[in-house]
Design an enzyme around this catalytic site. Structure first.
Site, PDB file in Angstrom:
ATOM      1  N   LYS A 107       0.870  -1.183   0.000  1.00 25.72           N
ATOM      2  CA  LYS A 107       0.000   0.000   0.000  1.00 25.72           C
ATOM      3  C   LYS A 107       0.906   1.232   0.000  1.00 25.72           C
ATOM      4  O   LYS A 107       1.420   1.660   1.028  1.00 25.72           O
ATOM      5  CB  LYS A 107      -0.927   0.023   1.217  1.00 25.72           C
ATOM      6  CG  LYS A 107      -2.125   0.891   0.942  1.00 25.72           C
ATOM      7  CD  LYS A 107      -2.408   1.988   1.893  1.00 25.72           C
ATOM      8  CE  LYS A 107      -1.734   3.194   2.232  1.00 25.72           C
ATOM      9  NZ  LYS A 107      -1.808   4.331   1.364  1.00 25.72           N
ATOM     10  N   GLU A 111       9.076   1.391  11.167  1.00 24.11           N
ATOM     11  CA  GLU A 111      10.152   2.370  10.924  1.00 24.11           C
ATOM     12  C   GLU A 111       9.473   3.727  10.969  1.00 24.11           C
ATOM     13  O   GLU A 111       8.673   4.052  10.086  1.00 24.11           O
ATOM     14  CB  GLU A 111      10.769   2.172   9.529  1.00 24.11           C
ATOM     15  CG  GLU A 111      11.437   0.845   9.311  1.00 24.11           C
ATOM     16  CD  GLU A 111      12.778   0.744  10.008  1.00 24.11           C
ATOM     17  OE1 GLU A 111      13.268   1.752  10.551  1.00 24.11           O
ATOM     18  OE2 GLU A 111      13.323  -0.362  10.020  1.00 24.11           O
ATOM     19  N   CYS A 170      13.215  11.191   7.200  1.00 26.15           N
ATOM     20  CA  CYS A 170      13.120  10.768   8.600  1.00 26.15           C
ATOM     21  C   CYS A 170      14.458  10.901   9.317  1.00 26.15           C
ATOM     22  O   CYS A 170      14.500  11.192  10.509  1.00 26.15           O
ATOM     23  CB  CYS A 170      12.631   9.330   8.666  1.00 26.15           C
ATOM     24  SG  CYS A 170      13.622   8.207   7.677  1.00 26.15           S
ATOM     25  N   GLU A 179       9.006  16.530  15.016  1.00 22.94           N
ATOM     26  CA  GLU A 179       9.449  16.325  13.635  1.00 22.94           C
ATOM     27  C   GLU A 179       8.703  17.310  12.728  1.00 22.94           C
ATOM     28  O   GLU A 179       7.473  17.280  12.656  1.00 22.94           O
ATOM     29  CB  GLU A 179       9.125  14.889  13.219  1.00 22.94           C
ATOM     30  CG  GLU A 179       9.740  14.516  11.900  1.00 22.94           C
ATOM     31  CD  GLU A 179       9.447  13.073  11.531  1.00 22.94           C
ATOM     32  OE1 GLU A 179       8.302  12.619  11.719  1.00 22.94           O
ATOM     33  OE2 GLU A 179      10.364  12.408  11.029  1.00 22.94           O
TER      34      GLU A 179
HETATM   35  P1  TAP Z   1       1.963   8.627   7.508  1.00 22.77           P
HETATM   36  O1  TAP Z   1       0.943   9.679   7.451  1.00 22.77           O
HETATM   37  O2  TAP Z   1       2.163   7.900   8.767  1.00 22.77           O
HETATM   38  O3  TAP Z   1       1.629   7.632   6.313  1.00 22.77           O
HETATM   39  C1  TAP Z   1       2.440   6.514   6.031  1.00 22.77           C
HETATM   40  C2  TAP Z   1       1.610   5.475   5.303  1.00 22.77           C
HETATM   41  O4  TAP Z   1       0.605   4.992   6.187  1.00 22.77           O
HETATM   42  C3  TAP Z   1       0.876   6.029   4.096  1.00 22.77           C
HETATM   43  O5  TAP Z   1       0.861   5.031   3.085  1.00 22.77           O
HETATM   44  C4  TAP Z   1      -0.515   6.269   4.640  1.00 22.77           C
HETATM   45  O6  TAP Z   1      -1.515   6.253   3.646  1.00 22.77           O
HETATM   46  C5  TAP Z   1      -0.655   5.086   5.561  1.00 22.77           C
HETATM   47  N1  TAP Z   1      -1.709   5.254   6.571  1.00 22.77           N
HETATM   48  C6  TAP Z   1      -2.325   6.388   6.982  1.00 22.77           C
HETATM   49  N2  TAP Z   1      -3.267   6.103   7.908  1.00 22.77           N
HETATM   50  C7  TAP Z   1      -3.252   4.767   8.102  1.00 22.77           C
HETATM   51  C8  TAP Z   1      -3.979   3.862   8.931  1.00 22.77           C
HETATM   52  N3  TAP Z   1      -4.932   4.282   9.769  1.00 22.77           N
HETATM   53  N4  TAP Z   1      -3.695   2.549   8.862  1.00 22.77           N
HETATM   54  C9  TAP Z   1      -2.717   2.096   8.049  1.00 22.77           C
HETATM   55  N5  TAP Z   1      -2.007   2.899   7.223  1.00 22.77           N
HETATM   56  C10 TAP Z   1      -2.251   4.228   7.254  1.00 22.77           C
HETATM   57  O7  TAP Z   1       3.403   9.179   7.111  1.00 22.77           O
HETATM   58  P2  TAP Z   1       3.769  10.055   5.859  1.00 22.77           P
HETATM   59  O8  TAP Z   1       3.210  11.412   6.119  1.00 22.77           O
HETATM   60  O9  TAP Z   1       3.436   9.352   4.595  1.00 22.77           O
HETATM   61  O10 TAP Z   1       5.363  10.060   5.962  1.00 22.77           O
HETATM   62  C11 TAP Z   1       6.013  10.848   6.831  1.00 22.77           C
HETATM   63  C12 TAP Z   1       6.368  10.096   8.115  1.00 22.77           C
HETATM   64  O11 TAP Z   1       7.059   8.896   7.811  1.00 22.77           O
HETATM   65  C13 TAP Z   1       7.324  10.894   8.966  1.00 22.77           C
HETATM   66  O12 TAP Z   1       6.974  10.780  10.311  1.00 22.77           O
HETATM   67  C14 TAP Z   1       8.659  10.232   8.707  1.00 22.77           C
HETATM   68  O13 TAP Z   1       9.625  10.398   9.686  1.00 22.77           O
HETATM   69  C15 TAP Z   1       8.275   8.813   8.549  1.00 22.77           C
HETATM   70  N6  TAP Z   1       9.310   8.109   7.793  1.00 22.77           N
HETATM   71  C16 TAP Z   1      10.103   7.229   8.443  1.00 22.77           C
HETATM   72  C17 TAP Z   1      11.107   6.574   7.753  1.00 22.77           C
HETATM   73  C18 TAP Z   1      11.957   5.579   8.463  1.00 22.77           C
HETATM   74  S1  TAP Z   1      12.712   4.524   7.561  1.00 22.77           S
HETATM   75  N7  TAP Z   1      12.067   5.549   9.754  1.00 22.77           N
HETATM   76  C19 TAP Z   1      11.300   6.822   6.410  1.00 22.77           C
HETATM   77  C20 TAP Z   1      10.480   7.729   5.770  1.00 22.77           C
HETATM   78  C21 TAP Z   1       9.459   8.366   6.486  1.00 22.77           C
HETATM   79  P3  TAP Z   1      -2.012   7.586   2.873  1.00 22.77           P
HETATM   80  O14 TAP Z   1      -1.011   8.640   3.126  1.00 22.77           O
HETATM   81  O15 TAP Z   1      -2.069   7.155   1.474  1.00 22.77           O
HETATM   82  O16 TAP Z   1      -3.360   7.900   3.404  1.00 22.77           O
END
Ligand code: TAP
Length: 500
Positions: A180, A255, A289, A390
């Protein structure tokens, strides 16, 4: 449906077929110029169930899980070659959907190729353990088996790289996968999975459903036929997933976010440290991140060092993501841009000194682009939100320290523990400090570095798993113990030997 050229249109990819969703569609625009770049399925719970059913049936049929690991490895190496042949097209998709500079997107695709190749070689070496004479005559074998059906939930900032920190490792182990991707950036996940089919990886091994996390991500977390959920994203969504998965017994690998510190001592090579600080925080416009979003600088050099970092930050080129010279791309969405600017405001209100940036930037030729100027704050209070939370944008928060002990205390002062950096010419200091830092990765005189064979992950609010390296494969394997008694065994109850 096969992808189109200008605006790419995709359905879900389930069981090797482009499959219409039962839900709506969603449109993705390039955040750097507002142009439509892709149309995707906005899938429903029924689509998620369908993808899981295919992944389950494929796993149980053994058409991948029972393939000898060496053969799975060969197919992964072939997949890497096919990806290499499509590298520029993939880089263009990443740049357009994420709004990241094409230079960086090309680097990401190179990383994807290397991760996939590494997994090919890892698969060659999957084996268990043997324990001879585990008790008198007994022989024990520990097999390493694939965990089963894996749901891989991917964020928007490195859509291809993070897909590749999960999917090739799961495949090497013999698992089947439902991916996903983030709703904002699904293009590379779909294309990489299409290329897997082209390389000969069987239909049904990788299935991709696009759409909102709150609907289909939630369903994958709840689904009883998903054996493991590998999630990269925010700490807040991880908590929602834990709740949704609570009535199942799936393995959860997280992660999550970070709030990296870059610690600069007065004995460092300061020219290199300036470069490292800039690369650490502004890489991928700060939507990273592992970004070194907090600069901890020794007070003896702080004034001059902050001035140099700020001058260079103001010179970074913001704008057209398809220009090879661009350093800083766009924020992922209007809402996220606003959230970054709100953090800037909260920094000002906390009493920190804004040295450069802090505003939205208009770029000629990229009208409507969601750009934020590289921003540097000095004299940041360690209790301030910009030090603790963050931001996920191009914002650096500087705090000064005097002693090594103060540097360690400040670096460890958030709930996160993903990656920190140390700039010093003293090996002793680097090792002493590195040991004291609460983090999954410590860089010494470098920033944002990594390699497929090096484990990656966090502690505390940054997560509970390790991707990449051998451990990244082990995440997708479970052990099965065979305990074999050699010769006659008297198990009359009560056994004189009892249970061990
Ligand atoms: P999130 O908002 O947490 O979204 C991550 C993924 O989870 C997306 O595919 C999102 O789908 C999905 N998601 C949202 N609500 C969900 C639910 N209730 N159940 C299951 N899945 C759900 O993060 P983001 O805004 O995409 O990315 C930024 C965050 O990721 C930051 O906090 C960053 O630090 C973290 N990050 C961490 C790493 C590592 S390796 N530690 C690397 C990159 C990013 P949709 O967005 O499509 O709705």
């Amino acid at each position: 449906m096969a992808p189109e050229q200008a605006v790419r249109t995709y359905t879900n990819l389930i069981g090797g077929e482009w499959t219409e969703s039962t839900g709506q569609t969603s449109t993705r625009r390039n955040p750097a110029n507002g142009r439509v770049v892709g149309e995707y399925a906005s899938s429903s719970v029924a689509d998620a169930d369908r993808a899981v059913a295919v992944a389950r049936a494929t796993f149980d049929a053994g058409t991948w899980s029972h393939v000898p690991p060496i053969e799975r490895g060969r197919l992964l190496l072939r997949w890497a070659d096919v990806i290499r042949a499509h590298r520029e097209e993939l880089a263009q998709i990443e740049a357009a959907e994420v709004g990241k500079p094409i230079r960086l997107a090309r680097g990401d695709i190179q990383g994807i190729i290397e991760l996939t190749e590494y997994c090919g070689t890892l698969a060659f070496d999957i084996h268990g353990d043997v324990f001879d004479r585990v008790a008198s005559e007994d022989l024990a074998m520990v097999l390493r088996e694939p965990i089963g059906v894996v749901a891989a939930i991917v964020p928007w900032n490195f859509p291809g790289l993070i897909y590749s920190q999960k999917v090739p490792f799961a495949l090497a182990a013999g698992c089947t996968v439902v991916v996903k991707p983030a709703e904002l950036t699904p293009g590379t996940a779909l294309e990489l999975s299409r290329l897997a089919l082209e390389a000969g990886i069987p239909a049904g091994v990788i299935n991709v459903i696009t759409g909102p996390g709150s609907v289909i991500g939630q369903r994958l977390a709840e689904h009883p036929d998903v054996d493991m959920l590998s999630f990269t994203g925010s700490t807040a969504v991880a908590k929602t997933i834990q709740r949704a998965a609570a009535h199942t017994h799936k393995h959860l690998a997280f992660e999550l976010g970070g709030k990296g510190a870059t610690i600069v001592f007065d004995d460092a090579n300061l020219d290199e440290a300036v470069d490292g600080v800039l690369f650490g925080v502004f890489f991928n416009q700060g939507e990273t991140c592992i970004a070194g979003t907090r600069l901890l600088v020794q007070d003896t050099i702080a004034d001059e060092f902050v001035a140099r970092v700020s001058r260079r930050a103001a010179e970074l080129r913001v704008g057209d993501v398809f220009d090879d010279e661009t350093d800083i791309g766009a924020m992922i969405s209007e809402g996220h841009l606003q959230s970054v600017l709100d953090y800037v405001e909260s920094g000002r209100e906390s009493g920190a000194r804004l040295v450069t940036g802090g505003t939205r930037v208009a770029v000629a030729g990229a009208e409507g682009g969601l750009f934020v100027a590289p921003t540097v704050f000095d004299h940041v209070d360690p209790e301030a939100r910009i030090f603790q939370e963050e931001i996920f944008g191009p914002v650096l928060a500087t705090t000064r320290f005097h002693t090594d002990a103060e540097a360690i205390e400040l670096a460890n002062k958030t709930v996160y523990g993903l990656a920190h950096g140390i700039w010093t010419s003293s090996v002793d200091r680097a090792i002493r400090l590195g040991r004291a830092l609460r983090a999954g990765t410590v860089w010494v005189n470098t920033a944002n570095d990594g390699a497929p064979q090096l484990p990656f992950g966090g502690v505390g609010a940054s997560g509970n798993s390790r991707e990449k390296g051998r451990g990244g494969l082990d995440e997708f394997l479970v052990s099965k113990t065979f305990h074999i008694h050699v010769g006659r065994r008297n198990l009359a109850y009560p056994s004189p030997e009892g249970l061990r």
